[in-house]
Design a protein around this motif. Sequence first.
Motif, mmCIF file in Angstrom:
data_model
loop_
_atom_site.group_PDB
_atom_site.id
_atom_site.type_symbol
_atom_site.label_atom_id
_atom_site.label_comp_id
_atom_site.label_asym_id
_atom_site.label_seq_id
_atom_site.Cartn_x
_atom_site.Cartn_y
_atom_site.Cartn_z
ATOM 1 N N PRO A 9 9.186 12.577 -1.248
ATOM 2 C CA PRO A 9 9.652 11.371 -0.562
ATOM 3 C C PRO A 9 11.140 11.412 -0.218
ATOM 4 O O PRO A 9 11.592 10.678 0.645
ATOM 5 C CB PRO A 9 9.341 10.247 -1.548
ATOM 6 N N ASP A 10 11.894 12.292 -0.876
ATOM 7 C CA ASP A 10 13.321 12.373 -0.581
ATOM 8 C C ASP A 10 13.607 12.988 0.779
ATOM 9 O O ASP A 10 14.687 12.792 1.336
ATOM 10 C CB ASP A 10 14.034 13.193 -1.662
ATOM 11 N N GLU A 11 12.657 13.734 1.339
ATOM 12 C CA GLU A 11 12.903 14.357 2.639
ATOM 13 C C GLU A 11 12.455 13.476 3.797
ATOM 14 O O GLU A 11 12.713 13.792 4.938
ATOM 15 C CB GLU A 11 12.211 15.712 2.719
ATOM 16 N N SER A 12 11.800 12.383 3.517
ATOM 17 C CA SER A 12 11.275 11.529 4.566
ATOM 18 C C SER A 12 12.268 10.441 4.950
ATOM 19 O O SER A 12 12.713 9.674 4.095
ATOM 20 C CB SER A 12 9.971 10.883 4.102
ATOM 21 N N PRO A 13 12.618 10.326 6.228
ATOM 22 C CA PRO A 13 13.469 9.211 6.651
ATOM 23 C C PRO A 13 12.794 7.861 6.438
ATOM 24 O O PRO A 13 13.458 6.870 6.203
ATOM 25 C CB PRO A 13 13.687 9.462 8.146
ATOM 26 N N LEU A 14 11.469 7.829 6.475
ATOM 27 C CA LEU A 14 10.755 6.570 6.276
ATOM 28 C C LEU A 14 10.884 6.065 4.851
ATOM 29 O O LEU A 14 10.966 4.859 4.619
ATOM 30 C CB LEU A 14 9.265 6.741 6.615
ATOM 31 N N ALA A 15 10.881 6.973 3.892
ATOM 32 C CA ALA A 15 11.011 6.556 2.491
ATOM 33 C C ALA A 15 12.348 5.865 2.266
ATOM 34 O O ALA A 15 12.428 4.871 1.542
ATOM 35 C CB ALA A 15 10.858 7.756 1.565
ATOM 36 N N ALA A 18 12.122 2.442 3.861
ATOM 37 C CA ALA A 18 11.204 1.552 3.153
ATOM 38 C C ALA A 18 11.796 1.046 1.843
ATOM 39 O O ALA A 18 11.299 0.076 1.282
ATOM 40 C CB ALA A 18 9.883 2.271 2.887
ATOM 41 N N THR A 19 12.839 1.691 1.351
ATOM 42 C CA THR A 19 13.460 1.236 0.105
ATOM 43 C C THR A 19 14.818 0.597 0.338
ATOM 44 O O THR A 19 15.277 -0.180 -0.487
ATOM 45 C CB THR A 19 13.633 2.412 -0.881
ATOM 46 N N ARG A 20 15.461 0.929 1.431
ATOM 47 C CA ARG A 20 16.786 0.367 1.739
ATOM 48 C C ARG A 20 16.632 -1.070 2.201
ATOM 49 O O ARG A 20 15.751 -1.398 2.992
ATOM 50 C CB ARG A 20 17.438 1.199 2.833
ATOM 51 N N GLY A 21 17.501 -1.928 1.723
ATOM 52 C CA GLY A 21 17.422 -3.344 2.050
ATOM 53 C C GLY A 21 17.793 -3.649 3.488
ATOM 54 O O GLY A 21 18.681 -3.026 4.062
ATOM 55 N N GLY A 22 17.116 -4.629 4.037
ATOM 56 C CA GLY A 22 17.423 -5.109 5.377
ATOM 57 C C GLY A 22 18.251 -6.379 5.297
ATOM 58 O O GLY A 22 18.745 -6.764 4.235
ATOM 59 N N LEU A 29 11.511 -1.532 6.397
ATOM 60 C CA LEU A 29 10.109 -1.278 6.737
ATOM 61 C C LEU A 29 9.232 -1.860 5.649
ATOM 62 O O LEU A 29 9.516 -1.695 4.464
ATOM 63 C CB LEU A 29 9.839 0.228 6.832
ATOM 64 N N ASP A 30 8.169 -2.534 6.052
ATOM 65 C CA ASP A 30 7.238 -2.979 5.021
ATOM 66 C C ASP A 30 6.288 -1.828 4.674
ATOM 67 O O ASP A 30 6.304 -0.770 5.302
ATOM 68 C CB ASP A 30 6.491 -4.251 5.429
ATOM 69 N N ALA A 31 5.491 -2.031 3.655
ATOM 70 C CA ALA A 31 4.647 -0.951 3.140
ATOM 71 C C ALA A 31 3.668 -0.447 4.191
ATOM 72 O O ALA A 31 3.411 0.750 4.280
ATOM 73 C CB ALA A 31 3.897 -1.425 1.894
ATOM 74 N N SER A 32 3.113 -1.339 4.999
ATOM 75 C CA SER A 32 2.125 -0.906 6.000
ATOM 76 C C SER A 32 2.753 0.011 7.041
ATOM 77 O O SER A 32 2.137 0.985 7.471
ATOM 78 C CB SER A 32 1.480 -2.121 6.672
ATOM 79 N N GLU A 33 3.981 -0.275 7.436
ATOM 80 C CA GLU A 33 4.665 0.569 8.423
ATOM 81 C C GLU A 33 4.991 1.936 7.835
ATOM 82 O O GLU A 33 4.817 2.962 8.496
ATOM 83 C CB GLU A 33 5.932 -0.130 8.902
ATOM 84 N N ALA A 34 5.453 1.955 6.605
ATOM 85 C CA ALA A 34 5.780 3.228 5.960
ATOM 86 C C ALA A 34 4.523 4.066 5.738
ATOM 87 O O ALA A 34 4.528 5.283 5.960
ATOM 88 C CB ALA A 34 6.493 2.980 4.630
ATOM 89 N N ILE A 35 3.441 3.430 5.332
ATOM 90 C CA ILE A 35 2.181 4.149 5.118
ATOM 91 C C ILE A 35 1.666 4.713 6.431
ATOM 92 O O ILE A 35 1.189 5.850 6.492
ATOM 93 C CB ILE A 35 1.146 3.225 4.448
ATOM 94 N N ALA A 36 1.764 3.944 7.503
ATOM 95 C CA ALA A 36 1.297 4.420 8.810
ATOM 96 C C ALA A 36 2.104 5.634 9.269
ATOM 97 O O ALA A 36 1.545 6.609 9.783
ATOM 98 C CB ALA A 36 1.384 3.296 9.836
#
Length: 168
Positions: A9-15, A18-22, A29-36
Amino acid sequence: MTARAGFNPDESPLARLATRGGRAGGPFLDASEAIAGERLRADFTRGQLMPGITQRWDSQPRQARGSKGSRDLSDSAIDARKRVDAAIAAVGPELSGVLLDVCCFLKGLEIVERERQWPARSAKLLLKAGLGVLARHYGIKPERANDRPVIRRWGTADYRPTIGGGTE
């Protein structure tokens, strides 16, 4: 997002997104967007769509120009390619480029903006929009804090299971 074998997960920009605050305090990103996005990446990888950048050491000759090369692919790789094609078609040409760059080629948002000569922070918004469409294509429902978990089961809407294993 949970880690699984073969996935860092450290190599993924989505991860990171999905954890950085907005601005609202929750993740961008919410969980559904990150999973997609990760599902698209998994199919892209399974479909062997990443271009090769190393020398081939096997004795097999290369495919002739113009051939698809599908003779060498397994059925699961061909199916993964079809899923990627369907997902990209569902998202459309306007948003598919940024999804492929970020989710599959693991490019950072700044690199995407520079390569496409977009204004700052525009790739982030287009990525979120594309991931929303992609999640809808995959049938992944967004999770909300006040929603109860959805139980998935086979059966009609009025189906009720019996409790205790006995018959009524």
